[in-house]
Write a protein that holds these residues in place. Structure first.
Motif, mmCIF file in Angstrom:
data_model
loop_
_atom_site.group_PDB
_atom_site.id
_atom_site.type_symbol
_atom_site.label_atom_id
_atom_site.label_comp_id
_atom_site.label_asym_id
_atom_site.label_seq_id
_atom_site.Cartn_x
_atom_site.Cartn_y
_atom_site.Cartn_z
ATOM 1 N N LEU A 2 3.606 13.800 -11.978
ATOM 2 C CA LEU A 2 3.052 13.177 -10.765
ATOM 3 C C LEU A 2 3.118 14.140 -9.575
ATOM 4 O O LEU A 2 2.224 14.146 -8.722
ATOM 5 C CB LEU A 2 3.819 11.887 -10.433
ATOM 6 N N ALA A 3 4.168 14.952 -9.542
ATOM 7 C CA ALA A 3 4.350 15.872 -8.410
ATOM 8 C C ALA A 3 3.209 16.882 -8.308
ATOM 9 O O ALA A 3 2.939 17.412 -7.225
ATOM 10 C CB ALA A 3 5.695 16.591 -8.539
ATOM 11 N N VAL A 4 2.567 17.177 -9.436
ATOM 12 C CA VAL A 4 1.443 18.125 -9.408
ATOM 13 C C VAL A 4 0.116 17.401 -9.699
ATOM 14 O O VAL A 4 -0.869 18.029 -10.078
ATOM 15 C CB VAL A 4 1.657 19.289 -10.406
ATOM 16 N N GLU A 5 0.147 16.085 -9.511
ATOM 17 C CA GLU A 5 -1.051 15.265 -9.685
ATOM 18 C C GLU A 5 -1.672 15.391 -11.075
ATOM 19 O O GLU A 5 -2.884 15.604 -11.234
ATOM 20 C CB GLU A 5 -2.060 15.567 -8.572
ATOM 21 N N ALA A 6 -0.830 15.241 -12.077
ATOM 22 C CA ALA A 6 -1.287 15.241 -13.465
ATOM 23 C C ALA A 6 -2.289 14.114 -13.688
ATOM 24 O O ALA A 6 -2.194 13.055 -13.054
ATOM 25 C CB ALA A 6 -0.081 15.050 -14.395
ATOM 26 N N ASP A 7 -3.249 14.340 -14.591
ATOM 27 C CA ASP A 7 -4.212 13.271 -14.881
ATOM 28 C C ASP A 7 -3.671 12.365 -15.992
ATOM 29 O O ASP A 7 -2.597 12.612 -16.553
ATOM 30 C CB ASP A 7 -5.591 13.854 -15.231
ATOM 31 N N ALA A 8 -4.434 11.311 -16.293
ATOM 32 C CA ALA A 8 -3.953 10.290 -17.235
ATOM 33 C C ALA A 8 -3.685 10.874 -18.617
ATOM 34 O O ALA A 8 -2.700 10.514 -19.279
ATOM 35 C CB ALA A 8 -4.963 9.152 -17.325
ATOM 36 N N ALA A 9 -4.543 11.805 -19.072
ATOM 37 C CA ALA A 9 -4.359 12.391 -20.399
ATOM 38 C C ALA A 9 -3.075 13.226 -20.438
ATOM 39 O O ALA A 9 -2.324 13.202 -21.428
ATOM 40 C CB ALA A 9 -5.565 13.254 -20.765
ATOM 41 N N PRO A 28 0.845 -1.201 0.000
ATOM 42 C CA PRO A 28 0.000 0.000 0.000
ATOM 43 C C PRO A 28 0.885 1.258 0.000
ATOM 44 O O PRO A 28 2.000 1.228 0.535
ATOM 45 C CB PRO A 28 -0.765 -0.111 1.326
ATOM 46 N N ALA A 29 0.389 2.350 -0.590
ATOM 47 C CA ALA A 29 1.233 3.526 -0.839
ATOM 48 C C ALA A 29 1.950 4.031 0.413
ATOM 49 O O ALA A 29 3.151 4.325 0.370
ATOM 50 C CB ALA A 29 0.399 4.646 -1.459
ATOM 51 N N ALA A 30 1.241 4.135 1.531
ATOM 52 C CA ALA A 30 1.869 4.693 2.729
ATOM 53 C C ALA A 30 3.002 3.797 3.221
ATOM 54 O O ALA A 30 4.076 4.277 3.610
ATOM 55 C CB ALA A 30 0.830 4.888 3.827
ATOM 56 N N VAL A 31 2.766 2.481 3.178
ATOM 57 C CA VAL A 31 3.803 1.525 3.586
ATOM 58 C C VAL A 31 4.953 1.539 2.580
ATOM 59 O O VAL A 31 6.128 1.509 2.948
ATOM 60 C CB VAL A 31 3.219 0.099 3.701
ATOM 61 N N ALA A 32 4.604 1.603 1.299
ATOM 62 C CA ALA A 32 5.623 1.599 0.243
ATOM 63 C C ALA A 32 6.547 2.801 0.377
ATOM 64 O O ALA A 32 7.772 2.667 0.296
ATOM 65 C CB ALA A 32 4.961 1.594 -1.132
ATOM 66 N N ALA A 33 5.966 3.980 0.591
ATOM 67 C CA ALA A 33 6.781 5.187 0.684
ATOM 68 C C ALA A 33 7.727 5.106 1.876
ATOM 69 O O ALA A 33 8.920 5.413 1.770
ATOM 70 C CB ALA A 33 5.881 6.421 0.795
ATOM 71 N N ARG A 34 7.201 4.661 3.011
ATOM 72 C CA ARG A 34 8.044 4.581 4.208
ATOM 73 C C ARG A 34 9.095 3.479 4.054
ATOM 74 O O ARG A 34 10.235 3.621 4.506
ATOM 75 C CB ARG A 34 7.140 4.302 5.418
ATOM 76 N N ALA A 85 11.117 9.615 -1.635
ATOM 77 C CA ALA A 85 10.300 9.072 -0.543
ATOM 78 C C ALA A 85 10.186 10.060 0.611
ATOM 79 O O ALA A 85 9.164 10.103 1.296
ATOM 80 C CB ALA A 85 10.892 7.749 -0.063
ATOM 81 N N ALA A 86 11.234 10.865 0.809
ATOM 82 C CA ALA A 86 11.219 11.803 1.942
ATOM 83 C C ALA A 86 10.531 13.107 1.590
ATOM 84 O O ALA A 86 10.030 13.804 2.463
ATOM 85 C CB ALA A 86 12.647 12.082 2.408
ATOM 86 N N GLY A 87 10.503 13.447 0.297
ATOM 87 C CA GLY A 87 10.122 14.809 -0.068
ATOM 88 C C GLY A 87 8.738 14.965 -0.664
ATOM 89 O O GLY A 87 8.375 16.080 -1.058
ATOM 90 N N MET A 88 7.968 13.889 -0.744
ATOM 91 C CA MET A 88 6.668 13.975 -1.408
ATOM 92 C C MET A 88 5.586 13.292 -0.570
ATOM 93 O O MET A 88 5.890 12.413 0.234
ATOM 94 C CB MET A 88 6.769 13.310 -2.784
ATOM 95 N N PRO A 89 4.322 13.670 -0.779
ATOM 96 C CA PRO A 89 3.248 12.953 -0.089
ATOM 97 C C PRO A 89 3.313 11.464 -0.427
ATOM 98 O O PRO A 89 3.751 11.096 -1.530
ATOM 99 C CB PRO A 89 1.971 13.590 -0.668
ATOM 100 N N ALA A 90 2.863 10.606 0.489
ATOM 101 C CA ALA A 90 3.082 9.157 0.358
ATOM 102 C C ALA A 90 2.592 8.589 -0.972
ATOM 103 O O ALA A 90 3.298 7.816 -1.618
ATOM 104 C CB ALA A 90 2.423 8.415 1.515
ATOM 105 N N ALA A 91 1.410 8.971 -1.403
ATOM 106 C CA ALA A 91 0.870 8.388 -2.632
ATOM 107 C C ALA A 91 1.720 8.779 -3.838
ATOM 108 O O ALA A 91 2.003 7.957 -4.712
ATOM 109 C CB ALA A 91 -0.576 8.830 -2.841
ATOM 110 N N VAL A 92 2.133 10.055 -3.871
ATOM 111 C CA VAL A 92 2.994 10.532 -4.960
ATOM 112 C C VAL A 92 4.367 9.879 -4.864
ATOM 113 O O VAL A 92 4.952 9.460 -5.879
ATOM 114 C CB VAL A 92 3.130 12.074 -4.912
ATOM 115 N N ALA A 93 4.882 9.774 -3.643
ATOM 116 C CA ALA A 93 6.211 9.185 -3.443
ATOM 117 C C ALA A 93 6.240 7.743 -3.922
ATOM 118 O O ALA A 93 7.171 7.331 -4.622
ATOM 119 C CB ALA A 93 6.604 9.261 -1.970
#
Lengths: 329, 329
Positions: free
Chosen positions: B229-236, A159-165, B155-163
C-alpha cells in the motif's frame, strides 16, 4: 420544581444550573444512549472468526450499563460544529464511528485498569469486572482486541482524510504520552516507580492535574475532536472544543474524587473509598472538600464559556459541564 | 561452498535454495536491520509526557535483538510492487512507517503473550521477558501503549488515503478476528474454554492452521500489504502478496514448531519444548517430523511461486520463504 442539584449540596461560586436544564441533560444523555447503544451492539456482532468467549467478553465490557459520556461528547461536538443548515441527525450519523471508537477505547482502559496486576477491582458498573466474570487472560485479550477495533471503526467508517486524522488523534490520546502514561504515573507512587513525590499541596494538585490530563482528559478531548473532525470542524471550532475538554476533564475528575470520597458502593456500582485506602492523592484529600467542589464548579463555568462562541448548538456541552460537577449519580 | 541448508537436514520435495542465495538472505535481513533499527529507536525517543519507566519498557520490548521479519516483509513487498524506475531506497523510505508499525504490534503481542496469565514465560530473545525485567503492570501497559503507537505512526507518516487504508488493514490483522482471536483459540484447549477438541489428525491440522492463520499469519500478511500500500500497489500485486503471505505464514509456524521440538534454549533465546509439555498441538506431534518438514518446504515453494509474477524485485521474498523453513537459527 426539583431543588437545584448544585445549591442543594453546597453553595458554589459557579453559575448554578437551573433544575429543569439538569433534567434536560439527563434526558439528553438518555437520547445519546438510545442512539448509540444499538449501534454499539451491532458493531459487536462478530462473525465466526472471533472466538465466542472473546466476543462475549467484549460485549460484556462495552455493553455494560454506562453513562456514554464520551459518545455524548463526540455527538454533541459534531452537532456544535456541523453546518447549521443540516439536520442535526446527519451530524450524529457522521460522528457515529467516532462515538463508537472512543467508547471502545474507554471500555478497554477500564478492563485493563481493573486487572489484578493494576487496580485489582472486583466490581465495575455494578457487575463483576471482566477478569472476575471471565478470567484474567480473557480480560487482557478483550482489552487488546478493543484497541484495534476502535481504529478499524474509524478507518472503515469515515472518508479517508477524516479517517486518517481521526486515527492520529485517537492514537495519541490512547498512547504512551496520554492515557497509558497517565495510568503509569497514577500507579507510580504506590509502586515505588518514582523516588520523589510532590510535597506541598500546590505540587500535589499539579501532579494530579498532570495525571488526569492524560489518564482521563486526553480521551475526553479526543472524543470532542473526533466528533468535530467528523463534520469537518475548522481550526477555531477545534480550539474551542479543546479548551472545553481541558476544563471538563479536570472538573470531571474532581467530581469523581468527591463521589469516591462520599458515595456508597451500591450507588456507584464500584468499590468506593479505594483511593483513600491506598493513600492515593485525591483532590478532596489534598485541597479539602469545599475547595475541591469550588474548583470543579469554576472549571465547569470555564468549560461552558469556552464553547459559548459555537452558539446555541453547543448548549448541550455547556450544560453537561455543569451537570457533571453537580451529579450524585 | 557451504552445504545447502535444506538438503543438509532432510531431502525435501521443494526446490532447494542454492547456498549462496541462503547466504544472501541472511545478509539481506542484516541490511533490513541496519536500515530499520535506527529508525525504530528514533521513533521510541519519547518526550517528557511519557513516564521514563514506560518509555524504558517499550524500548526494552521493541529494541530487543530480533530478526525483524515483519519489517523485512513490508520493505521487500514495497520493493517488489514499487515503480521499477524508482530507486529501491525510495520504496523503503515510503514503507518505513509500515515496517515500524508492524514491529510495534509484533512486540506488543509478544509482551502480552508472555504474561503470567497467558503463556507465563520468563525468557524472550535471550533476555528476561518484559514482566520479569520490569513488572506485570508495566508489561501490560507497555503492550497497551505499543498498539496505538503503531496506528499513530501510520496515520502521521503516510498520505491520508494510504494511511486510512493501512490503519484499516493493520487494525483487522491485530483484532478479535485475527491476532487476538488466534491467541484466544491457542489458549482455549488448555484452559477448557472449548468443550470439543479436534480428534483426527486432519481435524487437528485444520485447527492449527486456523489458529496460525490468525495468530501469526494475519500480521505477516498485513506487513506485506502495508508495504504494498505504501507504494500504491495494484489489486493484482496485493493478491500476489496475499497468496505469498498465506503460504509463508503456515510455513513459518511449522518451522517454528520444528525448532521448538528440536532446538535448545541457548540457541533459541526462549524456553523450548514448552508446547509438548503443555500438551499443545504442534505440527510435528500431529503429523510427524518428516511430514511437517515436507509440508513446510511445499508451502515455501508455493509462496515463492505466488510472487513470481512480480518479477525480479520479488526474489528476496521468494528466497525468504525458502530460508525460513531451512533455518536452524
Amino acid at each position: 420544581m426539583a431543588s437545584c442539584p448544585v445549591t442543594s449540596r453546597e453553595p458554589a461560586s459557579a453559575t448554578c444550573l437551573p433544575a429543569d436544564q439538569g433534567g434536560s441533560i439527563a434526558a439528553a444523555l438518555e437520547s445519546v444512549r438510545d442512539f448509540i447503544e444499538p449501534r454499539l451492539a451491532a458493531t459487536l456482532a462478530f462473525d465466526d472468526e472471533t472466538p465466542p468467549r472473546l466476543a462475549e467478553a467484549i460485549r460484556y465490557a462495552v455493553l455494560a450499563p454506562g453513562k456514554r459520556l464520551r459518545p455524548a461528547l463526540a455527538l454533541w461536538a459534531a452537532q456544535a460544529c456541523g453546518a447549521p443548515h443540516r439536520d442535526p441527525a446527519d451530524h450524529w450519523e457522521a460522528a457515529t464511528p467516532a462515538a463508537i471508537a472512543v467508547e471502545c477505547i474507554h471500555a478497554y482502559s477500564l478492563v485493563h485498569d481493573d486487572l489484578p496486576a493494576m487496580d485489582d477491582d472486583d466490581l465495575r458498573r455494578g457487575r463483576p469486572t471482566c477478569h472476575r466474570a471471565f478470567d484474567e487472560a480473557t480480560a487482557i485479550l478483550c482489552g487488546d482486541a478493543l484497541q484495534p477495533l476502535a481504529f478499524e471503526i474509524l478507518a472503515a467508517g469515515m472518508p479517508a482524510a477524516v479517517a486518517a486524522r481521526s486515527c492520529l488523534t485517537l492514537a495519541r490520546a490512547a498512547g504512551a504520552a496520554a492515557l497509558v502514561g497517565g495510568q503509569v504515573d497514577d500507579l507510580a507512587a504506590e509502586r515505588g516507580w518514582i523516588t520523589t513525590t510532590p510535597a506541598t499541596a500546590a505540587e500535589q494538585v499539579a501532579w494530579m492535574d498532570r495525571i488526569n490530563r492524560r489518564k482521563t482528559g486526553a480521551l475526553f478531548l479526543a472524543s470532542l475532536h473526533l466528533g468535530g473532525l467528523a463534520v469537518e470542524a475548522d481550526a477555531a471550532q477545534l480550539e474551542a472544543l479543546a479548551r472545553f475538554g481541558r476544563a471538563f476533564g479536570v472538573a470531571f475528575q474532581i467530581a469523581d474524587d468527591l463521589l469516591d470520597a462520599e458515595g456508597t458502593e451500591a450507588a456507584m456500582g464500584k468499590r468506593v473509598g479505594k483511593d483513600a485506602q491506598r493513600g492515593k492523592l485525591t483532590y478532596p484529600t489534598v485541597a479539602g472538600m469545599a475547595a475541591a467542589r469550588d474548583r470543579a464548579h469554576n472549571l465547569a463555568a470555564e468549560a461552558a464559556a469556552a464553547v459559548a462562541p459555537l452558539g446555541e448548538p453547543a448548549a448541550r456541552l455547556a450544560a453537561l459541564a455543569h451537570w457533571i460537577v453537580a451529579r450524585d449519580h
